[in-house]
Design an enzyme around this catalytic site. Structure first.
Site, PDB file in Angstrom:
ATOM      1  N   THR A  81       0.847  -1.204   0.000  1.00 20.84           N
ATOM      2  CA  THR A  81       0.000   0.000   0.000  1.00 20.84           C
ATOM      3  C   THR A  81       0.881   1.252   0.000  1.00 20.84           C
ATOM      4  O   THR A  81       0.583   2.235  -0.676  1.00 20.84           O
ATOM      5  CB  THR A  81      -0.928  -0.022   1.230  1.00 20.84           C
ATOM      6  OG1 THR A  81      -1.611  -1.274   1.240  1.00 20.84           O
ATOM      7  CG2 THR A  81      -1.925   1.116   1.195  1.00 20.84           C
ATOM      8  N   HIS A 134      -1.696  -9.638  -5.543  1.00 23.66           N
ATOM      9  CA  HIS A 134      -0.946 -10.364  -4.503  1.00 23.66           C
ATOM     10  C   HIS A 134      -0.675 -11.800  -4.958  1.00 23.66           C
ATOM     11  O   HIS A 134      -0.594 -12.708  -4.143  1.00 23.66           O
ATOM     12  CB  HIS A 134      -1.739 -10.408  -3.195  1.00 23.66           C
ATOM     13  CG  HIS A 134      -1.723  -9.129  -2.404  1.00 23.66           C
ATOM     14  ND1 HIS A 134      -0.563  -8.493  -2.042  1.00 23.66           N
ATOM     15  CD2 HIS A 134      -2.721  -8.384  -1.891  1.00 23.66           C
ATOM     16  CE1 HIS A 134      -0.852  -7.405  -1.325  1.00 23.66           C
ATOM     17  NE2 HIS A 134      -2.159  -7.314  -1.237  1.00 23.66           N
ATOM     18  N   ARG A 157       9.270  -8.214   1.918  1.00 19.18           N
ATOM     19  CA  ARG A 157       9.630  -7.744   3.265  1.00 19.18           C
ATOM     20  C   ARG A 157      10.089  -8.939   4.086  1.00 19.18           C
ATOM     21  O   ARG A 157       9.652 -10.080   3.809  1.00 19.18           O
ATOM     22  CB  ARG A 157       8.380  -7.124   3.896  1.00 19.18           C
ATOM     23  CG  ARG A 157       8.547  -6.528   5.260  1.00 19.18           C
ATOM     24  CD  ARG A 157       7.192  -6.051   5.785  1.00 19.18           C
ATOM     25  NE  ARG A 157       7.327  -5.254   6.992  1.00 19.18           N
ATOM     26  CZ  ARG A 157       6.299  -4.797   7.706  1.00 19.18           C
ATOM     27  NH1 ARG A 157       5.054  -5.054   7.334  1.00 19.18           N
ATOM     28  NH2 ARG A 157       6.514  -4.088   8.772  1.00 19.18           N
ATOM     29  N   THR A 255       4.034  10.232   1.755  1.00 23.89           N
ATOM     30  CA  THR A 255       3.984   8.774   1.918  1.00 23.89           C
ATOM     31  C   THR A 255       4.639   8.307   3.227  1.00 23.89           C
ATOM     32  O   THR A 255       4.855   7.115   3.409  1.00 23.89           O
ATOM     33  CB  THR A 255       4.642   8.050   0.723  1.00 23.89           C
ATOM     34  OG1 THR A 255       6.019   8.447   0.660  1.00 23.89           O
ATOM     35  CG2 THR A 255       3.945   8.376  -0.579  1.00 23.89           C
ATOM     36  N   SER A 256       4.961   9.248   4.111  1.00 21.70           N
ATOM     37  CA  SER A 256       5.496   8.829   5.418  1.00 21.70           C
ATOM     38  C   SER A 256       4.384   8.043   6.132  1.00 21.70           C
ATOM     39  O   SER A 256       3.192   8.235   5.856  1.00 21.70           O
ATOM     40  CB  SER A 256       5.899  10.043   6.246  1.00 21.70           C
ATOM     41  OG  SER A 256       4.738  10.758   6.624  1.00 21.70           O
ATOM     42  N   MET A 260       0.394   8.893   5.874  1.00 24.68           N
ATOM     43  CA  MET A 260      -0.519   7.923   5.243  1.00 24.68           C
ATOM     44  C   MET A 260      -1.609   7.479   6.207  1.00 24.68           C
ATOM     45  O   MET A 260      -2.737   7.224   5.816  1.00 24.68           O
ATOM     46  CB  MET A 260       0.258   6.715   4.711  1.00 24.68           C
ATOM     47  CG  MET A 260       0.915   7.007   3.377  1.00 24.68           C
ATOM     48  SD  MET A 260       1.521   5.553   2.508  1.00 24.68           S
ATOM     49  CE  MET A 260       0.027   4.655   2.126  1.00 24.68           C
ATOM     50  N   PHE A 277      -5.225  -0.839   9.976  1.00 29.14           N
ATOM     51  CA  PHE A 277      -4.311  -1.235   8.894  1.00 29.14           C
ATOM     52  C   PHE A 277      -2.908  -0.672   9.117  1.00 29.14           C
ATOM     53  O   PHE A 277      -1.911  -1.359   8.955  1.00 29.14           O
ATOM     54  CB  PHE A 277      -4.875  -0.741   7.551  1.00 29.14           C
ATOM     55  CG  PHE A 277      -4.049  -1.135   6.376  1.00 29.14           C
ATOM     56  CD1 PHE A 277      -4.278  -2.328   5.719  1.00 29.14           C
ATOM     57  CD2 PHE A 277      -3.010  -0.326   5.937  1.00 29.14           C
ATOM     58  CE1 PHE A 277      -3.495  -2.699   4.640  1.00 29.14           C
ATOM     59  CE2 PHE A 277      -2.225  -0.690   4.861  1.00 29.14           C
ATOM     60  CZ  PHE A 277      -2.477  -1.875   4.214  1.00 29.14           C
ATOM     61  N   LYS A 280       2.248  -0.488  12.700  1.00 34.78           N
ATOM     62  CA  LYS A 280       3.526   0.021  13.222  1.00 34.78           C
ATOM     63  C   LYS A 280       4.410   0.614  12.126  1.00 34.78           C
ATOM     64  O   LYS A 280       5.089   1.599  12.338  1.00 34.78           O
ATOM     65  CB  LYS A 280       4.293  -1.101  13.926  1.00 34.78           C
ATOM     66  CG  LYS A 280       3.614  -1.574  15.188  1.00 34.78           C
ATOM     67  CD  LYS A 280       4.594  -2.109  16.192  1.00 34.78           C
ATOM     68  CE  LYS A 280       3.946  -2.222  17.544  1.00 34.78           C
ATOM     69  NZ  LYS A 280       4.719  -3.044  18.466  1.00 34.78           N
ATOM     70  N   GLY A 281       4.455  -0.063  10.987  1.00 32.52           N
ATOM     71  CA  GLY A 281       5.262   0.448   9.872  1.00 32.52           C
ATOM     72  C   GLY A 281       6.751   0.479  10.171  1.00 32.52           C
ATOM     73  O   GLY A 281       7.453   1.404   9.771  1.00 32.52           O
TER      74      GLY A 281
HETATM   75  S1  PPS Z   1      -1.852  -5.573   2.370  1.00 29.25           S
HETATM   76  O1  PPS Z   1      -3.047  -5.612   3.249  1.00 29.25           O
HETATM   77  O2  PPS Z   1      -1.375  -6.917   2.085  1.00 29.25           O
HETATM   78  O3  PPS Z   1      -2.066  -4.791   1.160  1.00 29.25           O
HETATM   79  O4  PPS Z   1      -0.728  -4.870   3.272  1.00 29.25           O
HETATM   80  P1  PPS Z   1       0.558  -4.068   2.760  1.00 29.25           P
HETATM   81  O5  PPS Z   1       0.183  -2.708   2.398  1.00 29.25           O
HETATM   82  O6  PPS Z   1       1.310  -4.864   1.741  1.00 29.25           O
HETATM   83  O7  PPS Z   1       1.460  -4.028   4.081  1.00 29.25           O
HETATM   84  C1  PPS Z   1       0.977  -3.480   5.277  1.00 29.25           C
HETATM   85  C2  PPS Z   1       2.173  -3.143   6.160  1.00 29.25           C
HETATM   86  O8  PPS Z   1       2.846  -1.974   5.623  1.00 29.25           O
HETATM   87  C3  PPS Z   1       2.885  -0.967   6.636  1.00 29.25           C
HETATM   88  N1  PPS Z   1       2.855   0.373   6.036  1.00 29.25           N
HETATM   89  C4  PPS Z   1       3.903   1.217   6.021  1.00 29.25           C
HETATM   90  N2  PPS Z   1       5.177   1.092   6.469  1.00 29.25           N
HETATM   91  C5  PPS Z   1       6.001   2.152   6.318  1.00 29.25           C
HETATM   92  N3  PPS Z   1       5.625   3.324   5.747  1.00 29.25           N
HETATM   93  C6  PPS Z   1       4.372   3.502   5.291  1.00 29.25           C
HETATM   94  N4  PPS Z   1       4.019   4.657   4.743  1.00 29.25           N
HETATM   95  C7  PPS Z   1       3.447   2.414   5.413  1.00 29.25           C
HETATM   96  N5  PPS Z   1       2.150   2.234   5.072  1.00 29.25           N
HETATM   97  C8  PPS Z   1       1.806   0.998   5.465  1.00 29.25           C
HETATM   98  C9  PPS Z   1       1.652  -1.274   7.464  1.00 29.25           C
HETATM   99  O9  PPS Z   1       1.673  -0.596   8.691  1.00 29.25           O
HETATM  100  C10 PPS Z   1       1.757  -2.790   7.572  1.00 29.25           C
HETATM  101  O10 PPS Z   1       2.833  -3.202   8.415  1.00 29.25           O
HETATM  102  P2  PPS Z   1       2.742  -3.416  10.009  1.00 29.25           P
HETATM  103  O11 PPS Z   1       4.022  -4.081  10.399  1.00 29.25           O
HETATM  104  O12 PPS Z   1       1.524  -4.260  10.278  1.00 29.25           O
HETATM  105  O13 PPS Z   1       2.620  -2.043  10.595  1.00 29.25           O
END
Ligand code: PPS
Length: 316
Positions: A81, A134, A157, A255-256, A260, A277, A280-281
């Site tokens: 995303t 996916h 990842r 996009t931080s 987001m 959703f 933690k990122g």
């Molecule tokens: S999905 O549902 O499969 O489409 O999920 P996906 O988007 O591939 O992955 C979701 C994880 O990405 C984290 N995320 C981010 N990380 C860093 N920066 C930004 N901007 C960002 N946006 C989304 C999101 O939090 C999910 O990871 P976790 O570890 O659960 O936080």
């Protein structure tokens, strides 16, 4: 409404019919229910979410793509995303549109949810279009990089963070899986490749094996976290865009993770099932979930499955 009830291995009862409307699908008979109410559908031997129907899959495989279309792909929970927002902004001069949502700008052909797209609908759209998928390589949109002229981007990842992120997602409001089991059981399913979208190793390595194709770019979440500017330039150059410093700054800021999570365009609040959703990122949040013994067992599996592939991930 079909209230077909299925006995689950863990003794629960799943009411499949209650998903009919949300899935935009008539035929739910082939949905299977595993342990702890975990629902899935199997197509070509791969466990998939119930919203990937055979019809949708057929449309996804046969959709006509163009050389300046982009299709981003990943195993779930790999940062796709985040990547999709980056792509949208590269293609639109770094400008976040008013009154639109990111999800509604993407075309997820294999899915009947939340915005099902017909072949005709996407066929009438101007280029460049952004497709989301996916699927593993052999089930890729439009036949994959060997058969389609569009530009594919795969993001991967480290699997420990993927596994944890997926557990929280599937245990939350992610209604389509409806998993209600404990972490240690989920970990077992993940390590055995028995989660929606199948085996993480097979999925990632299936795309990695084609990384030298001219129309495939292979990215890692951890590289995006550590060197966003460098990866942004790499993606832009692959897509044929020369970004100014000003546009780079705009994309970086929009996009931080914090932006987001809060911006109306990207925060997913329009889709109630995606609450939580933006969790933690981070790199390494698996440490809050894995026990030492679980981590060691996972490391053994990782070493075994990744040996000789030339692919490695950062875990912290
Ligand atoms: S999905 O549902 O499969 O489409 O999920 P996906 O988007 O591939 O992955 C979701 C994880 O990405 C984290 N995320 C981010 N990380 C860093 N920066 C930004 N901007 C960002 N946006 C989304 C999101 O939090 C999910 O990871 P976790 O570890 O659960 O936080």
């Amino acid at each position: 409404m079909n209230q077909k009830e299925t006995q689950t291995a863990s003794g629960g009862v799943a009411r499949i019919g209650e998903y009919r409307d949300e899935l935009h699908a008539e035929n739910l008979d082939d949905i299977q229910v595993g342990e702890y109410g975990y629902k899935y559908r199997t197509i070509e031997g791969v466990m998939l979410p119930p919203y990937v129907t055979p019809d949708r899959y057929a449309v996804s495989r046969s959709v006509e793509t163009r050389p300046n279309d982009v299709c981003y792909c990943s195993f779930p929970k790999s940062g796709s995303t985040w990547l999709s927002n980056v792509l949208y902004l590269i293609l639109h001069n770094g400008e976040v549109p008013e009154g639109k949502t990111l999800r509604s700008c993407l075309h997820w052909m294999e899915s009947s949810w939340p915005y099902p797209r017909s072949r005709e609908e996407v066929g009438a759209l101007p280029s460049p279009r952004i497709f989301k998928s996916h699927m593993p390589y052999r089930m890729a949109l439009a036949g994959g990089p060997e058969q389609s002229p569009c530009k594919y981007i795969y993001i991967a990842r480290n699997p420990k963070d993927v596994c944890v992120s997926y557990f929280h997602f599937e245990s939350g409001k992610a209604w389509s899986g409806g998993y209600s089991g404990p972490w240690e059981h989920w970990l077992k399913l993940f390590m055995e490749g028995r989660v929606q979208r199948g085996d993480w190793f097979e999925h990632v390595l299936s795309w990695w094996g084609h990384r030298d194709a001219g129309n495939l770019l292979f990215l890692k979440y951890e590289d995006m976290k550590r060197d966003f500017d460098g990866q942004l330039r790499r993606i832009a150059s692959y897509l044929g865009y020369d970004l100014s410093e000003e546009v780079i700054d705009r994309i970086k800021s929009a996009t931080s993770f914090s932006r987001m999570k809060t911006e109306q365009f990207s925060n997913h609040r329009e889709i109630p099932q995606l609450e939580g959703f933006f969790r933690k990122g981070e790199i390494g949040s698996w440490k809050d979930q894995f026990t030492v013994a679980q981590s060691e067992a996972f490391d053994r599996l990782y070493r075994e499955r990744m040996a000789g592939t030339g692919l490695d991930f950062e875990f912290e």
